[in-house]
Design an enzyme around this catalytic site. Structure first.
Site, PDB file in Angstrom:
ATOM      1  N   ASN A  10       0.797  -1.388   0.366  1.00 12.99           N
ATOM      2  CA  ASN A  10      -0.326   0.075   0.124  1.00 12.99           C
ATOM      3  C   ASN A  10       1.277   0.749  -0.158  1.00 12.99           C
ATOM      4  OD1 ASN A  10      -1.832   1.515   0.653  1.00 12.99           O
ATOM      5  ND2 ASN A  10      -2.392   2.034   2.215  1.00 12.99           N
ATOM      6  N   LYS A  12       0.198   4.356   0.124  1.00 10.57           N
ATOM      7  CA  LYS A  12      -0.125   5.652  -0.250  1.00 10.57           C
ATOM      8  C   LYS A  12      -0.413   6.336  -0.968  1.00 10.57           C
ATOM      9  CE  LYS A  12      -0.226   3.699   4.476  1.00 10.57           C
ATOM     10  NZ  LYS A  12      -0.373   4.125   5.799  1.00 10.57           N
ATOM     11  N   HIS A  95      -9.821   1.683   4.900  1.00 13.28           N
ATOM     12  CA  HIS A  95      -8.980   1.620   5.133  1.00 13.28           C
ATOM     13  C   HIS A  95      -8.505   3.302   6.094  1.00 13.28           C
ATOM     14  CE1 HIS A  95      -3.834   2.932   6.166  1.00 13.28           C
ATOM     15  NE2 HIS A  95      -4.233   2.067   5.633  1.00 13.28           N
ATOM     16  N   GLU A  97      -7.200   5.680   7.770  1.00 15.70           N
ATOM     17  CA  GLU A  97      -6.966   6.442   6.658  1.00 15.70           C
ATOM     18  C   GLU A  97      -7.926   7.239   6.163  1.00 15.70           C
ATOM     19  OE1 GLU A  97      -2.984   5.748   4.962  1.00 15.70           O
ATOM     20  OE2 GLU A  97      -2.012   5.682   7.366  1.00 15.70           O
ATOM     21  N   GLU A 168      -5.891  -4.764  10.351  1.00 17.51           N
ATOM     22  CA  GLU A 168      -4.805  -3.431  11.076  1.00 17.51           C
ATOM     23  C   GLU A 168      -4.811  -2.903  11.825  1.00 17.51           C
ATOM     24  OE1 GLU A 168      -2.709  -2.169   7.542  1.00 17.51           O
ATOM     25  OE2 GLU A 168      -4.273  -1.127   7.284  1.00 17.51           O
ATOM     26  N   GLY A 174       1.887   2.828  11.212  1.00 19.15           N
ATOM     27  CA  GLY A 174       2.919   3.684  10.861  1.00 19.15           C
ATOM     28  C   GLY A 174       3.796   4.447  12.298  1.00 19.15           C
ATOM     29  N   SER A 214       2.858  -1.476  10.224  1.00 17.70           N
ATOM     30  CA  SER A 214       4.511  -2.177  10.645  1.00 17.70           C
ATOM     31  C   SER A 214       5.213  -2.654  10.593  1.00 17.70           C
ATOM     32  CB  SER A 214       4.884  -1.407  12.704  1.00 17.70           C
ATOM     33  OG  SER A 214       4.571   0.700  12.616  1.00 17.70           O
TER      34      SER A 214
HETATM   35  P1  PGA Z   1       2.924   0.897   7.758  1.00 18.39           P
HETATM   36  O1  PGA Z   1       1.099   1.143   6.996  1.00 18.39           O
HETATM   37  O2  PGA Z   1       2.802  -0.923   7.439  1.00 18.39           O
HETATM   38  O3  PGA Z   1       3.800   1.918   7.419  1.00 18.39           O
HETATM   39  O4  PGA Z   1       2.176   0.449   9.152  1.00 18.39           O
HETATM   40  C1  PGA Z   1       0.480   0.198   6.836  1.00 18.39           C
HETATM   41  C2  PGA Z   1      -0.853   0.252   6.222  1.00 18.39           C
HETATM   42  O5  PGA Z   1      -1.419   1.608   6.565  1.00 18.39           O
HETATM   43  O6  PGA Z   1      -1.908   0.116   5.515  1.00 18.39           O
END
Ligand code: PGA
Length: 253
Positions: A10, A12, A95, A97, A168, A174, A214
């Site tokens: 992903n 982003k 997601h 976000e 998640e 993150g 992460s």
């Molecule tokens: P990350 O993000 O691996 O940077 O923690 C995962 C995600 O949001 O899909």
């Protein structure tokens, strides 16, 4: 693809230029050609789909989102037909976000999930609790998110493409913090239980559950081996070609 581990990148809102995308693939190609047991899925910003489509690599394409209508007066969004025409076999939905910054609700995710299934695009439905503490509430929260997303969705047990839930935990995205494998396994069993209650045993068996938050090449194996996950959803680390290839290798080792 049934027993393959699904390893999703992903990206982003990264990278910023096509040059960087091409550079990624130049390196990535060398490292991924030989991972037969991994279904690698790259979900770039939609604008990069055309240039990635031309890359001949061992990876599938996915979108980070789509709208639920197929065409019409809907400014600024991308339709299921469009992403399909550009070769996307997967789409990330709900997601955290998008829920946080764009106000995406369970109702919207539900409409998108129905549209993805109708258009035969494998949905990757993201769910996850906000706090790392062990509490009844996180289970209730996940249950609400699953039931909200799947409300009125037909039984998917016999569909010819995978339906995927990405567990998640929001606090792990993150942050460099991750739940331990035992907790991840507990969540997997819980998600299967809820799916089983709605759709029956066959669907609970069939649904693919992947972990995100992460993930890196050091912890990837643990989520698969001990957490029994069907794959991984990788954010930050997926922007680095060698690291992302290593994650895929670790996942199927
Ligand atoms: P990350 O993000 O691996 O940077 O923690 C995962 C995600 O949001 O899909």
């Amino acid at each position: 693809m049934d027993n393959k581990k699904i390893i999703v990148a992903n990206w982003k809102m990264n990278p910023q230029t096509e040059e960087e995308v091409l550079l990624f693939f130049k390196t990535f190609k060398k490292y991924v050609e030989n991972i037969p047991n991994a279904e690698i899925v790259i979900c770039p910003p939609i604008i990069f789909l055309p240039c990635i489509k031309d890359q001949k690599i061992n990876a599938k394409l996915g979108a980070q989102d789509m709208f639920w209508e197929e065409k019409g007066a809907y400014t600024g969004v991308i339709s299921p037909l469009m992403i399909k025409n550009f070769g996307c076999q997967y789409v990330i939905l709900g997601h955290s976000e998008r829920r946080k910054y764009l106000g995406e609700t369970d109702e919207m995710i539900n409409l998108k999930l129905k549209a993805a299934i109708k258009n035969r695009i494998s949905p990757i439905v993201c769910i996850g609790e906000f706090s790392s503490g062990e509490s009844e509430d996180s289970y209730k929260f996940l249950e609400r998110e699953i039931k909200g997303a799947f409300r009125g969705v037909e039984n998917f047990a016999s569909l010819p493409f995978p339906v995927i839930i990405a567990y998640e935990p929001v606090w792990a995205i993150g942050t460099g913090m991750t739940p331990n494998a035992n907790k991840v396994l507990g969540m997997l069993l819980f998600i299967k239980k809820i799916i089983g209650e709605i759709y029956g045993e066959k669907a609970a068996e069939k649904i693919k559950i992947i972990y995100g938050g992460s993930v890196d090449s050091k912890n990837a194996r643990e989520f698969i081996k001990e957490g029994k996950m069907d794959g991984l959803l990788v954010g930050g680390a997926s922007l680095y070609a060698i690291e992302f290839a290593k994650i895929a290798q670790e996942a199927v080792r």
